[in-house]
Design a protein around this motif. Structure first.
Motif, short mmCIF file in Angstrom:
data_model
loop_
_atom_site.label_atom_id
_atom_site.label_comp_id
_atom_site.label_asym_id
_atom_site.label_seq_id
_atom_site.Cartn_x
_atom_site.Cartn_y
_atom_site.Cartn_z
N PRO A 7 40.95 47.97 38.37
CA PRO A 7 40.95 47.70 39.82
C PRO A 7 40.22 48.76 40.62
O PRO A 7 39.88 48.54 41.78
CB PRO A 7 42.43 47.65 40.18
N ARG A 8 39.97 49.93 40.01
CA ARG A 8 39.19 50.98 40.67
C ARG A 8 37.95 51.34 39.85
O ARG A 8 37.52 52.47 39.83
CB ARG A 8 40.05 52.23 40.84
N SER A 13 43.76 53.45 37.69
CA SER A 13 44.21 52.47 38.67
C SER A 13 45.16 53.06 39.69
O SER A 13 45.30 52.54 40.80
CB SER A 13 44.88 51.29 37.96
N GLN A 168 33.52 50.50 41.41
CA GLN A 168 34.54 49.44 41.33
C GLN A 168 33.92 48.07 41.59
O GLN A 168 34.24 47.10 40.91
CB GLN A 168 35.66 49.72 42.33
#
Length: 359
Positions: A7-8, A13, A168
């Protein structure tokens, strides 16, 4: 369909932890890490740390809830180990004492990585936000650990953290392509190219707070490769390991795999492949998945496809400029901190990237 574990992008995360809440007995290692820049100025540093009682990580397998603290443990000890081997101003040494070697090798085995501080510990896990409600970007981040009392080193690390945070969006588009290969390829490529150009803008900021002289003399030596280092108490021959280098970032390898950029077999290509061994295991797994994607060059929009390659070449052109200004102009050794002939390598990668453009 894959479920995103990124997610990053390639940053963790969750924000890295900087205290041992689950294992408070390891706070001693936090103190050691915070004191390290001062300790490394002392000629008796090696003697001092060789007599410390370094507690082992208490587990034999990695648990998700404890992974952030294990990364902090690896980060702190990794800095100490590289400081011990590469201490500036002291004679060369090629043996790591048992009290450092055994706990560090154990932690690195758990993380499925070689026992040396790499890009993940130096950059990916080495940051905190001042305001957790604001983005991970320059101005809102600082480092957790350094080798020297110089903001120049903070800036060097934080530039990389900002670049990784911007990645990301690249990883998101790549995961979309893995899950839905028929999605709007042109739109995805244009977005990826735009993000790379944002990263180029960040990379160009290196000289704002980083002196070439201070980088070269004061903290670059600490991230150099190990040559024939003996890990006392560990049953292995003297080992060579690649030092921390941006080549261990997964961003460019991800783009290489996505764009199917061909490279001529060479020693340089072997170096590039070996850098993957220093990446976190989950990053390596994603690269393998992306390599399985079919080559979409034949059906890609020419302008969008070439925009990605041009942006990649721009990033590498800025990188090679800084490599010249900060390193090559000051030393005759052609090897970078990772042990590679970096100037030749970077030039070749730019040429091969641009040669892959749609004609």
């Amino acid at each position: 369909m894959i479920t995103s574990h990124f997610p990053r992008g390639f940053l963790p995360s969750q924000d890295p932890v900087y205290h041992f809440e689950l294992y408070p007995e390891f706070e001693f290692i936090n103190v050691l890490g915070r004191d390290l820049p001062s300790l490394l100025l002392n000629k008796d540093f090696r003697e001092y740390v060789s007599h410390l009682n370094i507690p082992f990580w208490p587990e034999t397998n990695v648990k998700a809830e404890n992974l952030p603290e294990l990364r902090l443990y690896y980060l702190r000890l990794g800095f100490v180990v590289s400081g011990y081997i590469n201490q500036v101003g002291q004679e060369a040494i090629h043996s790591l004492p048992e009290n450092l070697a055994l706990p560090f090798v154990h932690a690195c085995n758990l993380l499925n990585r070689p026992p040396i501080l790499s890009y993940d510990g130096y950059a990916l896990y080495n940051w905190k936000r001042f305001d957790v409600n604001k983005p991970v970007e320059l101005g809102n981040i600082d480092t957790l650990q350094n080798f020297v009392h110089l903001y120049d080193e903070h800036w060097f690390i934080l530039i990389h953290v900002d670049i990784e945070a911007k990645a990301q969006a690249i990883v998101e588009e790549v995961e979309n392509l893995l899950n839905r290969p028929s999605q709007n390829l042109e739109q995805a490529l244009h977005r990826i190219a735009g993000v790379i150009l944002q990263q180029v803008a960040v990379l160009k900021r290196i000289p704002e707070f980083m002196s070439p002289e201070l980088y070269f003399e004061r903290f670059r030596p600490y991230i150099r490769f190990f040559e024939k280092v003996t890990y006392q108490g560990v049953e292995m021959a003297p080992m060579d390991y690649r030092g921390e280098t941006g080549a261990q970032s997964s961003i460019m390898p991800l783009l290489e795999a996505l764009m199917k950029i061909p490279h001529e077999p060479s020693v340089l290509l072997d170096h590039l492949k070996d850098m993957r061994n220093y990446m976190p295991a989950e990053h390596r797994a994603l690269l393998i998945q992306v390599e399985s994607l079919s080559d979409f060059k034949h059906r890609a929009d020419k302008e969008a496809f070439n925009a990605v390659l041009d942006a990649m070449a721009s990033f590498r052109s800025v990188h090679i400029q800084w490599a010249h200004d900060y390193i090559a102009s000051k030393v005759s050794d052609p090897r970078g901190t990772g042990g590679t002939p970096y100037m030749q390598w970077l030039s070749l990668l730019i040429d091969e990237t641009l040669s892959h453009k749609h004609s």
